[in-house]
Design a protein around this motif. Structure first.
Motif, PDB file in Angstrom:
ATOM      1  N   PRO A  34     -21.895 -61.627  32.529  1.00 11.13           N
ATOM      2  CA  PRO A  34     -23.105 -60.919  31.480  1.00 11.13           C
ATOM      3  C   PRO A  34     -22.404 -58.875  31.189  1.00 11.13           C
ATOM      4  CG  PRO A  34     -23.884 -61.492  33.816  1.00 11.13           C
ATOM      5  CD  PRO A  34     -22.842 -62.095  33.650  1.00 11.13           C
ATOM      6  N   GLU A  61     -27.017 -49.979  32.834  1.00 12.18           N
ATOM      7  CA  GLU A  61     -27.938 -49.262  32.490  1.00 12.18           C
ATOM      8  C   GLU A  61     -27.704 -48.191  31.380  1.00 12.18           C
ATOM      9  OE1 GLU A  61     -30.979 -52.456  33.578  1.00 12.18           O
ATOM     10  OE2 GLU A  61     -31.433 -50.616  33.970  1.00 12.18           O
ATOM     11  N   ALA A  71     -32.589 -55.886  27.316  1.00 16.80           N
ATOM     12  CA  ALA A  71     -31.476 -56.491  28.220  1.00 16.80           C
ATOM     13  C   ALA A  71     -31.977 -57.379  29.623  1.00 16.80           C
ATOM     14  CB  ALA A  71     -30.948 -55.128  28.945  1.00 16.80           C
ATOM     15  N   GLY A  72     -33.439 -57.242  29.725  1.00 14.79           N
ATOM     16  CA  GLY A  72     -33.760 -58.377  30.910  1.00 14.79           C
ATOM     17  C   GLY A  72     -33.858 -59.387  29.903  1.00 14.79           C
ATOM     18  N   LEU A  75     -30.691 -61.707  29.901  1.00 19.11           N
ATOM     19  CA  LEU A  75     -30.058 -61.952  31.085  1.00 19.11           C
ATOM     20  C   LEU A  75     -31.192 -63.151  31.811  1.00 19.11           C
ATOM     21  CD1 LEU A  75     -30.100 -58.984  33.031  1.00 19.11           C
ATOM     22  CD2 LEU A  75     -27.775 -59.451  31.800  1.00 19.11           C
ATOM     23  N   ARG A  76     -32.119 -62.893  31.166  1.00 20.01           N
ATOM     24  CA  ARG A  76     -32.773 -64.419  31.543  1.00 20.01           C
ATOM     25  C   ARG A  76     -32.894 -65.398  30.645  1.00 20.01           C
ATOM     26  NH1 ARG A  76     -36.064 -67.972  33.966  1.00 20.01           N
ATOM     27  NH2 ARG A  76     -37.802 -68.535  33.048  1.00 20.01           N
ATOM     28  N   LEU A  78     -29.765 -66.403  29.226  1.00 15.35           N
ATOM     29  CA  LEU A  78     -28.251 -66.801  29.542  1.00 15.35           C
ATOM     30  C   LEU A  78     -28.713 -67.038  31.290  1.00 15.35           C
ATOM     31  CD1 LEU A  78     -25.022 -66.034  29.885  1.00 15.35           C
ATOM     32  CD2 LEU A  78     -25.788 -64.126  31.163  1.00 15.35           C
ATOM     33  N   ARG A  79     -29.646 -66.859  31.402  1.00 10.22           N
ATOM     34  CA  ARG A  79     -29.921 -67.861  32.833  1.00 10.22           C
ATOM     35  C   ARG A  79     -29.998 -69.097  33.098  1.00 10.22           C
ATOM     36  NH1 ARG A  79     -33.260 -66.076  38.002  1.00 10.22           N
ATOM     37  NH2 ARG A  79     -33.198 -67.821  39.413  1.00 10.22           N
ATOM     38  N   ALA A 118     -28.971 -60.259  38.701  1.00 11.35           N
ATOM     39  CA  ALA A 118     -28.851 -60.186  37.593  1.00 11.35           C
ATOM     40  C   ALA A 118     -27.717 -59.954  36.847  1.00 11.35           C
ATOM     41  CB  ALA A 118     -30.459 -59.981  36.797  1.00 11.35           C
ATOM     42  N   TYR A 119     -27.597 -59.447  37.157  1.00 12.88           N
ATOM     43  CA  TYR A 119     -25.583 -58.688  36.305  1.00 12.88           C
ATOM     44  C   TYR A 119     -25.260 -59.128  36.663  1.00 12.88           C
ATOM     45  CZ  TYR A 119     -28.611 -54.870  33.643  1.00 12.88           C
ATOM     46  OH  TYR A 119     -29.110 -54.709  31.792  1.00 12.88           O
TER      47      TYR A 119
END
Length: 166
Positions: A34, A61, A71-72, A75-76, A78-79, A118-119
């Motif tokens: 990430p 952050e 950013a959240g 990440l979501r 990306l997952r 997550a990061y």
């Protein structure tokens, strides 16, 4: 867009950029981190990432150039993309790049476990970088059937049941 779900993630404005960066990282490194994704999307400068790794910035952050909601979302997405590509999640430990004591780095101000995970979660390709997996390739069961590289010395045969000591 309210909440990123499996049904709507492809309509997010960041989706195309995430997919492009993921493909590039997999081709170059064989995994997606990430932090590297944010750098490649130009939402985090390499200098800021290095300062964070050296402990000059208290949490990542603080220097990401988008709000925490975006950013959240990234990440979501990306997952979900990693899941679609059958990438294996691998939790990675980030420690400070200093001599002496090397404490863990923080990604968020709050230190919330889910955000930190997550990061820190890298996504690894099941194929190793540089290896070519081709359809229709035959499995070799006997290592003596593998042709030797030029100039390579042959491996000594070890009788079954014995362990080679180095």
């Amino acid at each position: 867009m309210k909440k990123i779900t499996v049904a709507n993630y492809q309509r997010d404005p960041y989706y195309a950029a995430i997919v492009r960066v993921v493909e590039d990282l997999l081709r170059e490194k064989g995994f997606v981190a990430p932090v590297e994704l944010f750098i490649r999307m130009d939402l985090l400068s390499p200098e800021s990432a290095e300062n964070w790794r050296r402990g000059r910035i208290p949490y990542l952050e603080r220097v990401i150039r988008c709000n925490l909601g975006k950013a959240g979302r990234i990440l979501r997405i990306l997952r979900i993309v990693a899941h679609d590509l059958d990438l294996k999640p691998s939790l990675t430990v980030y420690k400070r790049w200093t001599k002496g004591s090397r404490p863990l780095l923080r990604f968020s101000k709050t230190g919330d476990h889910n955000i930190e995970a997550a990061y820190a979660r890298h996504f690894v390709s099941p194929r190793k970088k540089g290896c070519r997996f081709e359809e229709g390739a035959t499995e070799v069961r006997n290592s003596s059937a593998i042709p030797q590289a030029q100039g390579a010395s042959p491996r000594p045969e070890i009788p079954q049941g014995q362990v080679q000591r180095s």
